[in-house]
Structure formats: C-alpha cells, structure tokens
Write an enzyme that holds these catalytic residues in place. Structure first.
Site, PDB file in Angstrom:
ATOM      1  N   ARG A  91      11.489  28.354  27.768  1.00  0.00           N
ATOM      2  CA  ARG A  91      11.722  29.788  27.699  1.00  0.00           C
ATOM      3  C   ARG A  91      11.340  30.316  26.318  1.00  0.00           C
ATOM      4  NH1 ARG A  91      16.401  30.885  27.251  1.00  0.00           N
ATOM      5  NH2 ARG A  91      17.390  28.844  27.408  1.00  0.00           N
ATOM      6  N   TYR A 230       6.251  28.807  33.163  1.00  0.00           N
ATOM      7  CA  TYR A 230       7.284  27.785  32.982  1.00  0.00           C
ATOM      8  C   TYR A 230       8.690  28.296  33.261  1.00  0.00           C
ATOM      9  CZ  TYR A 230       8.999  23.273  31.611  1.00  0.00           C
ATOM     10  OH  TYR A 230       9.552  22.020  31.658  1.00  0.00           O
ATOM     11  N   GLY A 231       9.418  27.566  34.084  1.00  0.00           N
ATOM     12  CA  GLY A 231      10.869  27.705  34.268  1.00  0.00           C
ATOM     13  C   GLY A 231      11.369  29.133  34.250  1.00  0.00           C
ATOM     14  N   LYS A 239      16.907  32.997  35.762  1.00  0.00           N
ATOM     15  CA  LYS A 239      17.558  33.651  34.637  1.00  0.00           C
ATOM     16  C   LYS A 239      17.328  35.165  34.640  1.00  0.00           C
ATOM     17  CE  LYS A 239      19.415  29.894  33.615  1.00  0.00           C
ATOM     18  NZ  LYS A 239      19.037  28.849  32.702  1.00  0.00           N
ATOM     19  N   HIS A 259      26.291  31.843  33.471  1.00  0.00           N
ATOM     20  CA  HIS A 259      25.491  30.628  33.268  1.00  0.00           C
ATOM     21  C   HIS A 259      26.432  29.426  33.414  1.00  0.00           C
ATOM     22  CE1 HIS A 259      22.527  28.355  30.386  1.00  0.00           C
ATOM     23  NE2 HIS A 259      22.234  28.132  31.645  1.00  0.00           N
ATOM     24  N   SER A 281      22.152  26.071  27.329  1.00  0.00           N
ATOM     25  CA  SER A 281      21.039  25.329  27.919  1.00  0.00           C
ATOM     26  C   SER A 281      20.954  23.922  27.322  1.00  0.00           C
ATOM     27  CB  SER A 281      19.735  26.073  27.660  1.00  0.00           C
ATOM     28  OG  SER A 281      19.826  27.361  28.234  1.00  0.00           O
ATOM     29  N   CYS A 283      23.062  21.485  27.505  1.00  0.00           N
ATOM     30  CA  CYS A 283      24.317  21.007  26.923  1.00  0.00           C
ATOM     31  C   CYS A 283      25.233  20.387  27.966  1.00  0.00           C
ATOM     32  CB  CYS A 283      25.014  22.127  26.170  1.00  0.00           C
ATOM     33  SG  CYS A 283      24.133  22.583  24.669  1.00  0.00           S
ATOM     34  N   LYS A 285      25.465  20.914  31.786  1.00  0.00           N
ATOM     35  CA  LYS A 285      25.945  21.476  33.059  1.00  0.00           C
ATOM     36  C   LYS A 285      25.560  20.604  34.256  1.00  0.00           C
ATOM     37  CE  LYS A 285      24.096  25.492  32.420  1.00  0.00           C
ATOM     38  NZ  LYS A 285      23.615  25.155  31.081  1.00  0.00           N
ATOM     39  N   THR A 286      24.275  20.249  34.347  1.00  0.00           N
ATOM     40  CA  THR A 286      23.841  19.443  35.494  1.00  0.00           C
ATOM     41  C   THR A 286      24.601  18.122  35.519  1.00  0.00           C
ATOM     42  OG1 THR A 286      21.667  20.465  35.423  1.00  0.00           O
ATOM     43  CG2 THR A 286      21.833  18.368  36.604  1.00  0.00           C
ATOM     44  N   ASP A 306      23.894  25.503  37.484  1.00  0.00           N
ATOM     45  CA  ASP A 306      23.357  26.367  36.420  1.00  0.00           C
ATOM     46  C   ASP A 306      23.884  27.799  36.450  1.00  0.00           C
ATOM     47  OD1 ASP A 306      21.496  26.323  34.126  1.00  0.00           O
ATOM     48  OD2 ASP A 306      20.360  27.810  35.261  1.00  0.00           O
ATOM     49  N   SER A 397      11.157  18.560  29.590  1.00  0.00           N
ATOM     50  CA  SER A 397      10.579  18.244  30.903  1.00  0.00           C
ATOM     51  C   SER A 397      11.683  18.314  31.946  1.00  0.00           C
ATOM     52  CB  SER A 397       9.928  16.869  30.885  1.00  0.00           C
ATOM     53  OG  SER A 397      10.843  15.884  30.463  1.00  0.00           O
ATOM     54  N   ARG A 398      11.296  18.664  33.178  1.00  0.00           N
ATOM     55  CA  ARG A 398      12.319  18.976  34.179  1.00  0.00           C
ATOM     56  C   ARG A 398      11.923  18.503  35.571  1.00  0.00           C
ATOM     57  NH1 ARG A 398      16.613  22.908  32.682  1.00  0.00           N
ATOM     58  NH2 ARG A 398      16.355  23.160  30.448  1.00  0.00           N
ATOM     59  N   ARG A 429      27.557  22.395  22.032  1.00  0.00           N
ATOM     60  CA  ARG A 429      27.149  21.129  21.419  1.00  0.00           C
ATOM     61  C   ARG A 429      27.503  21.219  19.947  1.00  0.00           C
ATOM     62  NH1 ARG A 429      22.934  17.183  22.656  1.00  0.00           N
ATOM     63  NH2 ARG A 429      22.637  18.183  24.680  1.00  0.00           N
ATOM     64  N   PHE A 525      29.511  11.851  29.854  1.00  0.00           N
ATOM     65  CA  PHE A 525      29.054  11.589  31.232  1.00  0.00           C
ATOM     66  C   PHE A 525      30.242  11.298  32.157  1.00  0.00           C
ATOM     67  CE2 PHE A 525      25.588  10.629  28.239  1.00  0.00           C
ATOM     68  CZ  PHE A 525      24.700  11.609  28.654  1.00  0.00           C
ATOM     69  N   ASN A 528      33.774  11.928  31.192  1.00  0.00           N
ATOM     70  CA  ASN A 528      34.287  13.306  31.115  1.00  0.00           C
ATOM     71  C   ASN A 528      35.289  13.584  32.238  1.00  0.00           C
ATOM     72  OD1 ASN A 528      32.704  13.759  28.851  1.00  0.00           O
ATOM     73  ND2 ASN A 528      30.988  14.586  30.031  1.00  0.00           N
TER      74      ASN A 528
END
Ligand code: GTP
Ligand code: SPV
Ligand code: MN
Length: 617
Positions: A91, A230-231, A239, A259, A281, A283, A285-286, A306, A397-398, A429, A525, A528
């Site tokens: 972005r 891109y994205g 977004k 978000h 972004s 940090c 979520k996924t 997201d 990369s995604r 973060r 991970f 958490n």
C-alpha cells in the site's frame, strides 16, 4: 461446462454460474459504466459473472500473458504465482487521499486534497487509461448476500489479476449484481493500472504506473484508484470500501467498520465466546484468527482475519460480520510451527504474490521451512541461493485464498446476522513498555487504549521499517474521516451499549515485547491462547486481576503458564510498568492528542490525566 475441480472437497471459490448481462444491472450502474468507458476508452467491456468458467479463463489468459505462473498441480492444485512490478509491492499511504469537502473533515492523519482539484487530476490521468485493454465490471457484496449488514459495490478494473482476486475476497458476480437496487445503494470504485496499450505495443506481466492515486470521496462514497495493482491499492472492496468509505457510512448510520479479525472461542466448559481484535497491518491478525490453542480444552475457530463490521442488534448486543470472503495474508514466517491452519488452507486454489519459486515449481518464503532450499527464483524471478543478500520472498508477499477453504473456519462465519461480540482486543508491535495483556477499566478507558496504540512500522505499507508510529485502533491508514471524530463515535456507540449493559469488555495485548537480549519475551502464536483464555475467563467472571496504573492485569497464577518454559524473569518483564518511560509515553500521547485540536473528546483527555496521576501516585 464447469472446469473440473482438483478434489471433490474443494469449496466454491466464487459465486455459482448464472446468466448475466448489463441488463441485470440497475440503470444507475449502466449509466456509470458507460460514463467510465467513455472516459477510459477500453477496447472491450466484460461484465463479470463470478462463474468458475470465467475465473479459469482469466487465469489461463494470465498464464499466457506471463502475469501468472502455474504451480505444479500435483503439489499445489489450482494455484499460481504472480510477480508484481518491483515498484508496486505494498500500500502507498503517501498516495492515498481522503477528498472530503474540508481538510478538517479528513483530519491530520489523512492526506487531504480538495475534491474538485482531485476530480480534475483524476479526469486527466484516467482519460484513455484503458486503451488496448479490457474493462471488467465487477459487482460484489461485502458481507453475506441478504445480511442486514451487507453492502454492495461495483468495481471497474482493467486488471484481470484484480478480477480474480476480487472473486476470492468478495461475493462477486451476478448473484451480487442481481440484488443491487437503486434503493439499497452501491459504492462505485474505478480502478486502472494506468498503462494504456497503444497500437502494437507488447504488454508487460504486471502493468502499473509510477504515479499512483488511491482516492476516496467520502461525501459521494466513491473510490478512484490509479497506477497500482497491489493489494489494498487495487482490491478496492477491501481497505478502500470496507474501511475508508464504510467507516464514514458507519459514522452516519451508527455502526462500526474496523480493521479487526473475528474469532470464535469455546472454553473447556463448552461456553462459546466471540472476540474481535484490531492490530496494525502485519501485526498478527491472521495468525490470531487461525490460532491453535496450546492449552487443553480450548477451541478457536476463524470468522475473519482483517475486517469486521459491527452493529448493535435489536436486543442491544454488538454483533460482527466479516464483510470479506477470503484472506489476503502475509506469507513470510507462515509455517507449520507458527500457523499450521494457514499452511493447511493453502493446499491449493491459492494465488501467491511475490513469494519465491522453488525448483519443483512450488512456492517458498522465509520462515516457511526449517531448511532453506539450495536454489530458488526470488520474488523478482532472479536466481537465489542461501548466500544471497536479499530475501527470496518480498517481506510483504501474500497469499489470496477463499475463507471457506480454511479448516478452522467457524460454522457461523457467514451467518447473515453476524455473531455477538464478548470482547474487543487492541494491540500493536511494541518492543518496550506495553505489557502482554491489560484489561480496560471500562469502555472509555478501552477507547483510550485503542486511541493511543502505537506500533513499529511493517512492510505492509511503503515506509521506514521498525519506526514507531501512532496507529489508533489500527485504523490510521484506513479511517475515512477525522480520527478524533472517530473516537467520539466509538464513545457514543459505547454509551448506548453500556446503558443496556451489553458492552463487550476491552483489552490491550502486545505479543512483541523484547528482553534485553533483543529477543521476544513471549513465544506468541499458539501460546497466545493462554492470553485469550485469561481474557475470556474475565468475561466469564472466573479469572482474577490486579490493578496497575495501566489497567487490570492477571493476578498471580491467573494466567495459565503450565508447561511453558519462559526465560528467567520473563513473566515479570512481560508485565513490568516502568514509570519513567510511561510518563514519557503519556507526554508523547498528550502531544499526539493535541494534534487533533478541540475535536478530541474530553473523555480521552480525562483518561490521559487519570493515567498520569496513577503513574505519579
Ligand atoms: P495484515 O494482513 O497486513 O493486516 O497483517 P496481520 O495483522 O494479519 O498480520 P499476520 O497475522 O499476517 O502477521 C504478520 C507477521 O507477524 C507475520 O510475519 C507473523 O509471523 C508475525 N506474527 C504474528 N503473530 C505473532 C506472534 O504472536 N508473535 C510473533 N513474534 N510474531 C507474530
Ligand atoms: C494491510 O495492510 O492491513 C493488509 C494488506 O491487510 S492490504 O490489503 O494491502 O491493505
Ligand atoms: Mn490488514
């Protein structure tokens, strides 16, 4: 006939085949498409149906054009690698514009340009921008079709990569178009890569333009994006619509566009909870949305990774839907040990962008496996070996994959009513200062915690990596109006929920605190889940807490650390409140709030004052 699917259990990646034509569209959509076609002068116009045939045809065309590389179908069926232009990888926040009537309405965290001035610039750059290309009309629904919370949009784009990605990320095609009515309304989103093909010119695999405009018109609820594929710059449902425009609609209609990931948690006694969490972004979520608990008896299922749209229901409870239908997730460091669920989601039907290609025609990225392949083609397509000085996969990369393909997807993930939210979590973060977990005293304190989040910059946007910046509610790049008004809106929503006794509890977490040796104090991970368990036990009324200047923290023994080998003193360091550095933090927060002038809600300056006196007390 439909293209054969790789395996019988493969879920739908887009809407079913139905007949379509521009006749299915309401007059306002047709008139707008005609107008944009007249401006951008494409060679062809295709109204997308969202069918499997259409998707496969576009994928095949992109393989021929060199935009996509087909991965080995025996290793990763139905999957492709896209390599973007090296200058179009994230972005572009400095080219993202909120064109409200006045600069004040956009606020100090947005780039504002006068709407008339922007319209005239856009008219210039979009004029003839689709010459030699196909213009795709991509109708979509954000949220389950028929949900009272869902909203429609139509994106015009000259990028087949964007069409296919929108087919994964949204409910795209005729099923959406047929339900768009003038009464329901729809958001127009115009996108061009900005690379017209003049007579005889050969195309490049990833057309784009050095000049980019990601423009939003909050009053007319329009999006115009130029120059990037891109994205978040180009998949305008994400977004641009679901956050920047939706946040404005939500302010006007009394709901929240955030978000946030959404997850469903079942405790060992079988009680089900739903929580949302906002982290900036890249940090986590996924990863949190797909978490596999390491503590016995707990189950975590995924609803969204997201974006969440939240609204009060008829009973006064806050409900959330995931407006998306897919994941556009960060690849680096996704592995069986960090996020096994993601690895299993990516078995096939996935578009990877800017990862490395191995010698078996499969993908690889940093952190994917313990052993590093001897030879790869890096994200630019150049030879790469472990001695290379640059990463094989781009840090941003995604993967793009359907949510329905995720093994941990919850059965209620696409419930049109949404799910009732029990807890709201904010995070960032932060290598220092911010404890592993804190509970807000009440809604206002929770809004203060959300409003004052700061976080180290990641590769999700162009900019300096690691630089600390304020990112309230993880929404700084995504709030379509003045952030101070957004805080006031959160306070107003909370007032209504609190009056009915239904307000979710609010928490702050930080997985990224480091010790003196520069390493993360907390394993993160799956671990958490221990923090989630404390949070939801608090909601359940079964966990104890102790007071601190920052808020409530787990009482000794309340955070389950069984079987976890933390380094010496880590438990204490994770919760340490250093008064001197916190007073410095409060000073910097005060300056930050002052930047919004008189629009800052008094409740937040009160919270700041109370925090300062608790620290001094
Ligand atoms: P966006 O898609 O950009 O909004 O990112 P996101 O918030 O979904 O972040 P994601 O889960 O993709 O994580 C981003 C990076 O943080 C990845 O490299 C993860 O491996 C890493 N990460 C996620 N969770 C943790 C954690 O608990 N601890 C540590 N140390 N790293 C984490
Ligand atoms: C983010 O940056 O928060 C993302 C990726 O989720 S993008 O869709 O590019 O915004
Ligand atoms: Mn995101």
């Amino acid at each position: 006939a439909s293209t054969a699917l790789p395996t019988p259990e493969q879920p739908r990646t887009s809407a079913p085949v139905t007949e379509t034509s521009r006749e299915a569209a309401p007059p306002s959509v047709r008139a707008w498409v005609d107008e944009i076609a007249a401006l951008t002068t494409p060679d062809r116009i295709v109204w997308c149906t969202g069918s499997e045939d259409e998707r496969q045809r576009l994928l095949d065309e992109m393989v021929l054009a060199g935009t996509l590389i087909a991965l080995d179908p025996a290793l990763r069926p139905g999957s492709y690698l896209a390599r973007s232009d090296p200058d179009d990888v994230a972005r572009v926040e400095d080219r993202t514009f909120i064109c409200s009537r006045t600069a004040d309405e956009a606020g100090p965290t947005n780039n504002w340009v006068d709407p008339e001035q922007m319209r005239s610039r856009l008219r210039d750059v979009f004029a003839g921008s689709m010459r030699g290309r196909t213009m795709y009309v991509v109708p979509f629904s954000m949220g389950p079709i028929g949900s009272p919370l869902a909203k429609f949009g139509v994106q015009i784009t000259d990028s087949p990569y964007v069409v296919v990605s929108m087919g994964v990320m949204t409910r795209m095609g005729t099923t959406a178009l047929e339900r768009i009515t003038e009464a329901a309304g729809w958001v127009p989103a115009v996108h061009s890569v900005g690379a017209p093909l003049v007579e005889g010119a050969v195309d490049v695999p990833w057309p784009c333009n050095a000049t980019k405009y990601i423009s939003h018109f909050p009053e007319t609820r329009e999006i115009w994006s130029f120059g990037s594929a891109y994205g978040g710059n180009a998949l305008l449902a994400k977004k641009a619509f679901a956050l920047r425009i939706a946040s404005v609609i939500a302010r006007d209609e009394g709901w929240l566009a955030e978000h946030m990931l959404i997850l469903k948690v079942t405790n060992p006694r079988g009680r089900v909870f739903h929580a949302v969490a906002a982290f900036p972004s890249a940090c986590g979520k996924t990863n949190l949305a797909m978490l596999r608990p390491t503590i016995p008896g707990w189950t975590v299922e995924t609803i969204g990774d997201d974006i969440a749209w939240l609204a009060e229901d008829a009973d006064g409870r806050l409900r959330a839907i995931n407006p998306e239908a897919g994941f556009f997730g960060v690849a680096p460091d996704t592995s069986r040990s960090t996020n096994e669920t993601a690895i299993e989601t990516l078995w096939g039907n996935t578009i990877f962008t800017n990862v490395a290609l191995d010698d078996n025609n499969d993908v690889w990225w940093e952190g994917m496996t313990d052993t590093v392949p001897d030879h790869l083609l890096d994200w630019r397509g150049a030879d790469w070996t472990p001695s290379s000085s640059t990463p094989a996969a781009h840090p941003n990369s995604r993967f793009t994959v359907a949510a329905a393909q995720c093994p941990s997807i919850a059965d209620d993930w696409d419930d049109p009513r949404g799910v009732v939210i029990d807890a709201i979590i904010f995070g960032g973060r932060r290598a220092t200062n911010v404890p592993l977990v804190v509970e807000a005293r009440d809604w206002e304190h929770g809004v203060y915690l959300g409003a004052t989040i700061s976080s180290e910059r990641t590769a999700a946007a162009e900019g300096t990596l690691g630089e600390l910046r304020r990112d309230p509610f993880a929404m700084v790049p995504f709030c379509g109006y003045n952030m101070a008004d957004y805080w006031a809106h959160w306070l107003a929503v909370g007032e209504s929920l609190q009056a009915r006794g239904t307000a979710p509890r609010i928490f702050q977490v930080n997985w990224f605190r480091k010790g003196e040796n520069g390493r993360f104090l907390w394993p993160g991970f799956g671990e958490n889940s221990r923090v989630l368990a404390w949070i939801l036990d608090r909601v359940d009324g079964t966990a104890s807490a102790v007071d601190s200047p920052l808020g409530l923290m787990p009482a000794p023994g309340a955070l389950n650390l069984d079987g976890l080998s933390l380094t010496e003193g880590a438990r204490e360091s994770l919760f340490e409140v250093d008064r001197a550095s916190w007073i410095a933090e409060v000073d910097s927060t005060e300056l930050f709030l002052e930047g919004f002038g008189s629009r800052v809600p008094a409740q937040l300056t009160d919270q700041l004052g109370e925090l300062r006196s608790r620290l001094l007390g």
